[in-house]
Design a protein around this motif. Structure first.
Motif, PDB file in Angstrom:
ATOM      1  N   THR A 175       0.856  -1.193   0.000  1.00  0.00           N
ATOM      2  CA  THR A 175       0.000   0.000   0.000  1.00  0.00           C
ATOM      3  C   THR A 175       0.892   1.243   0.000  1.00  0.00           C
ATOM      4  N   SER A 176       0.285   2.411  -0.195  1.00  0.00           N
ATOM      5  CA  SER A 176       1.026   3.662  -0.076  1.00  0.00           C
ATOM      6  C   SER A 176       0.241   4.550   0.876  1.00  0.00           C
ATOM      7  N   ASP A 177       0.878   4.994   1.927  1.00  0.00           N
ATOM      8  CA  ASP A 177       0.178   5.774   2.971  1.00  0.00           C
ATOM      9  C   ASP A 177      -1.021   4.993   3.502  1.00  0.00           C
ATOM     10  N   GLY A 178      -0.936   3.702   3.516  1.00  0.00           N
ATOM     11  CA  GLY A 178      -2.045   2.870   4.003  1.00  0.00           C
ATOM     12  C   GLY A 178      -3.185   2.756   2.999  1.00  0.00           C
ATOM     13  N   LEU A 179      -2.981   3.283   1.787  1.00  0.00           N
ATOM     14  CA  LEU A 179      -4.067   3.234   0.788  1.00  0.00           C
ATOM     15  C   LEU A 179      -3.747   2.207  -0.301  1.00  0.00           C
ATOM     16  N   PRO A 180      -4.772   1.593  -0.889  1.00  0.00           N
ATOM     17  CA  PRO A 180      -4.506   0.656  -1.983  1.00  0.00           C
ATOM     18  C   PRO A 180      -3.976   1.394  -3.212  1.00  0.00           C
ATOM     19  N   VAL A 181      -3.144   0.710  -3.988  1.00  0.00           N
ATOM     20  CA  VAL A 181      -2.572   1.319  -5.193  1.00  0.00           C
ATOM     21  C   VAL A 181      -3.063   0.545  -6.413  1.00  0.00           C
ATOM     22  N   PHE A 182      -3.848   1.221  -7.270  1.00  0.00           N
ATOM     23  CA  PHE A 182      -4.371   0.589  -8.481  1.00  0.00           C
ATOM     24  C   PHE A 182      -3.481   0.918  -9.670  1.00  0.00           C
ATOM     25  N   VAL A 183      -3.383  -0.045 -10.583  1.00  0.00           N
ATOM     26  CA  VAL A 183      -2.507   0.147 -11.753  1.00  0.00           C
ATOM     27  C   VAL A 183      -3.292  -0.090 -13.034  1.00  0.00           C
ATOM     28  N   ARG A 184      -3.009   0.724 -14.034  1.00  0.00           N
ATOM     29  CA  ARG A 184      -3.557   0.478 -15.368  1.00  0.00           C
ATOM     30  C   ARG A 184      -2.418   0.488 -16.385  1.00  0.00           C
ATOM     31  N   VAL A 185      -2.515  -0.414 -17.348  1.00  0.00           N
ATOM     32  CA  VAL A 185      -1.531  -0.412 -18.437  1.00  0.00           C
ATOM     33  C   VAL A 185      -2.114   0.400 -19.593  1.00  0.00           C
ATOM     34  N   GLN A 186      -1.334   1.335 -20.101  1.00  0.00           N
ATOM     35  CA  GLN A 186      -1.787   2.135 -21.244  1.00  0.00           C
ATOM     36  C   GLN A 186      -1.935   1.207 -22.453  1.00  0.00           C
ATOM     37  N   ARG A 187      -3.120   1.233 -23.084  1.00  0.00           N
ATOM     38  CA  ARG A 187      -3.378   0.351 -24.222  1.00  0.00           C
ATOM     39  C   ARG A 187      -2.848   0.974 -25.516  1.00  0.00           C
ATOM     40  N   ALA A 188      -2.705   0.114 -26.550  1.00  0.00           N
ATOM     41  CA  ALA A 188      -2.111   0.543 -27.816  1.00  0.00           C
ATOM     42  C   ALA A 188      -2.875   1.722 -28.425  1.00  0.00           C
ATOM     43  N   ASN A 189      -4.201   1.717 -28.257  1.00  0.00           N
ATOM     44  CA  ASN A 189      -4.998   2.768 -28.905  1.00  0.00           C
ATOM     45  C   ASN A 189      -5.271   3.943 -27.972  1.00  0.00           C
ATOM     46  N   GLU A 190      -4.517   4.026 -26.866  1.00  0.00           N
ATOM     47  CA  GLU A 190      -4.795   5.063 -25.859  1.00  0.00           C
ATOM     48  C   GLU A 190      -3.645   6.051 -25.762  1.00  0.00           C
ATOM     49  N   THR A 191      -3.965   7.321 -25.528  1.00  0.00           N
ATOM     50  CA  THR A 191      -2.919   8.259 -25.154  1.00  0.00           C
ATOM     51  C   THR A 191      -2.723   8.128 -23.645  1.00  0.00           C
ATOM     52  N   VAL A 192      -1.658   8.741 -23.143  1.00  0.00           N
ATOM     53  CA  VAL A 192      -1.438   8.713 -21.690  1.00  0.00           C
ATOM     54  C   VAL A 192      -2.637   9.342 -20.980  1.00  0.00           C
ATOM     55  N   CYS A 222       3.024   3.393 -18.604  1.00  0.00           N
ATOM     56  CA  CYS A 222       3.006   3.919 -19.974  1.00  0.00           C
ATOM     57  C   CYS A 222       3.724   2.953 -20.916  1.00  0.00           C
ATOM     58  N   THR A 223       3.100   2.709 -22.032  1.00  0.00           N
ATOM     59  CA  THR A 223       3.705   1.753 -22.963  1.00  0.00           C
ATOM     60  C   THR A 223       4.194   2.402 -24.255  1.00  0.00           C
ATOM     61  N   HIS A 224       3.715   3.621 -24.549  1.00  0.00           N
ATOM     62  CA  HIS A 224       4.258   4.305 -25.724  1.00  0.00           C
ATOM     63  C   HIS A 224       4.202   5.815 -25.508  1.00  0.00           C
ATOM     64  N   PRO A 225       5.178   6.495 -26.075  1.00  0.00           N
ATOM     65  CA  PRO A 225       5.353   7.915 -25.747  1.00  0.00           C
ATOM     66  C   PRO A 225       4.306   8.838 -26.355  1.00  0.00           C
ATOM     67  N   ASP A 226       3.990   9.906 -25.647  1.00  0.00           N
ATOM     68  CA  ASP A 226       3.314  11.071 -26.227  1.00  0.00           C
ATOM     69  C   ASP A 226       3.764  12.275 -25.413  1.00  0.00           C
ATOM     70  N   ILE A 227       3.093  13.395 -25.560  1.00  0.00           N
ATOM     71  CA  ILE A 227       3.656  14.601 -24.950  1.00  0.00           C
ATOM     72  C   ILE A 227       3.691  14.551 -23.421  1.00  0.00           C
ATOM     73  N   PHE A 228       2.847  13.757 -22.806  1.00  0.00           N
ATOM     74  CA  PHE A 228       2.822  13.697 -21.341  1.00  0.00           C
ATOM     75  C   PHE A 228       3.772  12.635 -20.783  1.00  0.00           C
ATOM     76  N   PHE A 229       4.346  11.893 -21.710  1.00  0.00           N
ATOM     77  CA  PHE A 229       5.042  10.669 -21.362  1.00  0.00           C
ATOM     78  C   PHE A 229       6.141  10.867 -20.313  1.00  0.00           C
ATOM     79  N   LYS A 230       6.843  12.023 -20.385  1.00  0.00           N
ATOM     80  CA  LYS A 230       7.985  12.200 -19.487  1.00  0.00           C
ATOM     81  C   LYS A 230       7.597  12.788 -18.142  1.00  0.00           C
ATOM     82  N   GLN A 231       6.309  13.120 -17.965  1.00  0.00           N
ATOM     83  CA  GLN A 231       5.897  13.669 -16.665  1.00  0.00           C
ATOM     84  C   GLN A 231       5.796  12.550 -15.649  1.00  0.00           C
TER      85      GLN A 231
END
Ligand SMILES: C[S@@+](CC[C@H](N)C(=O)[O-])C[C@H]1O[C@@H](n2cnc3c(N)ncnc32)[C@H](O)[C@@H]1O
Length: 402
Positions: free
Chosen positions: A322-339, A362-371
């Motif tokens: 957990t982080s700060d006692g909270l659950p951490v959810f994850v999503r994988v960026q899909r091929a047809n999705e922007t960040v 993140c699985t592929h770059p776009d303008i937000f990718f490096k944030q």
């Protein structure tokens, strides 16, 4: 008594109006000796259904059940069967009573209805099954063999070949005079076992009425199919919301229902007017289909200590840490999705889940990718991006191997 009716009253009395030896199948799901009032609300939350399950002790419960079991037995045809649904609270008492009334030789099976649950267990193992005792009225009982699918680990092609024992007693393929393996004929599948995995009704299931301890139609259909034919009569003396009768109607069987609660009878009549069954996607597609469901996300998240989340459009997994006692959810960026799309999807899915932390892999770059963060969601770089940053860092901590 006429078929296809439901009756209000204590089954002990109503049973007197049913002809002896006239019923093909009795299924009963009486109070389980939970020592609680069972209560639940309907879909709108505005009306609450309940029935009592509080007893002065096991003696009172056993004597109450015994009187009813004795009377129920009289109503069965010689080819008929009874299925008694209970759980760990009183299964030991029920089994003894059924042995006594029907005779041990009429015990057919103890069915374990297994369902997955996600609640927290207190100080022991999480209860995930209930017991259904099947007794026949006599030796010459009706039984329809049902076959299930082979498990994915079964080598089905080998089952297609006939086997015999050789001189050392070892099983070998049977061969004809020319040495060719002999076929075993078509296989129908594995005979149904006594452990049934059928999902409990989820809160959004179409057939859910809000009646406490309502059972799934799928479970009742299976019981009815095992030991009745079209036109046979099914009796449920504790019918509650009417699940047994709905299943009987859907399968072309006649039915009689009894319950002492006016709410239950009204609900049963309403359900019988337009019977609904929730199809289980899990059973139709097979449990493995969920595991295969998102191989892409699974590949990207491989190595991460997480629990896959199935059937959620925006979340692929939850970290074990957990982080700060909270659950951490994850999503994988899909091929047809922007960040940004991926961030929006996980935020939507996490809405109303209480406090939590969110990550998009993140699985592929776009303008937000490096944030590192977008809209409060952490962005996890791909391995390739992480390697690029490492190379760019030129840190001295990174030794040189020779
Ligand atoms: C566990 S619930 C049945 C749930 C049902 N299988 C369903 O899927 O909705 C038990 C039911 O037994 C009824 N009941 C309790 N004692 C009874 C009795 N003596 N005669 C008839 N019904 C009774 C309760 O009102 C309750 O509706």
């Amino acid at each position: 008594m006429q078929n296809n009716l439901v009756h209000l009253g204590d089954c002990l009395e109503v049973l007197d109006h049913i002809e002896d030896a006239s019923i093909d199948l009795i299924y009963l799901d009486p109070p389980f000796f939970t020592q609680k009032i069972q209560r639940l609300s309907d879909r709108s939350g505005s009306y609450s259904f309940s029935f009592g399950d509080i007893w002065s002790g096991k003696e009172e419960y056993a004597s109450y059940m015994f009187d009813r079991i004795v009377k129920l037995k009289k109503k069965l045809k010689p080819t008929g069967s009874i299925f008694f649904h209970c759980d760990k609270s009183a299964s030991h008492l029920v089994r003894l009573m059924l042995d006594y009334v029907f005779g041990e030789s009429c015990f057919r099976s103890e069915i374990i209805w297994f369902f997955r649950r996600w609640s927290n267990s207190k100080n022991g193992l999480l209860p995930s099954h209930q017991n259904i005792f099947w007794y026949s009225a006599g030796e010459n009982y009706k039984f329809n063999k049902i076959f299930g699918d082979y498990s994915s680990s079964t080598n089905v092609d080998q089952l297609m070949q006939r086997r015999v024992r050789d001189e050392r007693g070892k099983a070998v393929y049977d061969r004809d005079e020319e040495g060719a393996v002999i076929s075993n004929g078509a296989k129908q599948g594995v005979p149904l076992s006594d452990v049934w995995e059928i999902p409990y009704l989820n809160p959004k299931a179409k057939e859910r009425t809000g009646y406490p301890t309502q059972k799934p139609v799928l479970l009742l259909e299976r019981i009815i199919e095992i030991c009745t034919s079209k036109g046979d009569v099914v009796l449920d003396p504790f019918c509650g919301s009417g699940t047994t009768l709905v299943a009987a109607k859907l399968l072309g069987r006649a039915y009689i229902g009894i319950d002492q609660s006016e709410d239950a009878i009204a609900l049963t009549k309403k359900r019988l007017d337009s019977p609904v069954k929730t199809e289980s996607r899990l059973l139709e597609a097979g449990r493995n289909s969920y595991e295969k469901h998102d191989q892409y996300a699974a590949t990207i998240l491989k190595g991460l200590d997480y629990i896959p989340v199935q059937r959620n459009k925006g979340i692929d997994g939850v970290l074990k840490a957990t982080s700060d006692g909270l659950p951490v959810f994850v999503r994988v960026q899909r091929a047809n999705e922007t960040v940004i799309d991926a961030v929006a999807a996980i935020r939507r899915a996490a809405k109303n889940k209480g406090g939590c932390k969110l990550i998009v892999a993140c699985t592929h770059p776009d303008i937000f990718f490096k944030q590192r963060f977008v809209d409060g969601v952490a962005l996890l770089p791909t391995l390739g991006e992480a390697v690029n940053s490492l190379l760019a860092e030129q840190t001295e901590d990174w030794g040189t191997a020779k």
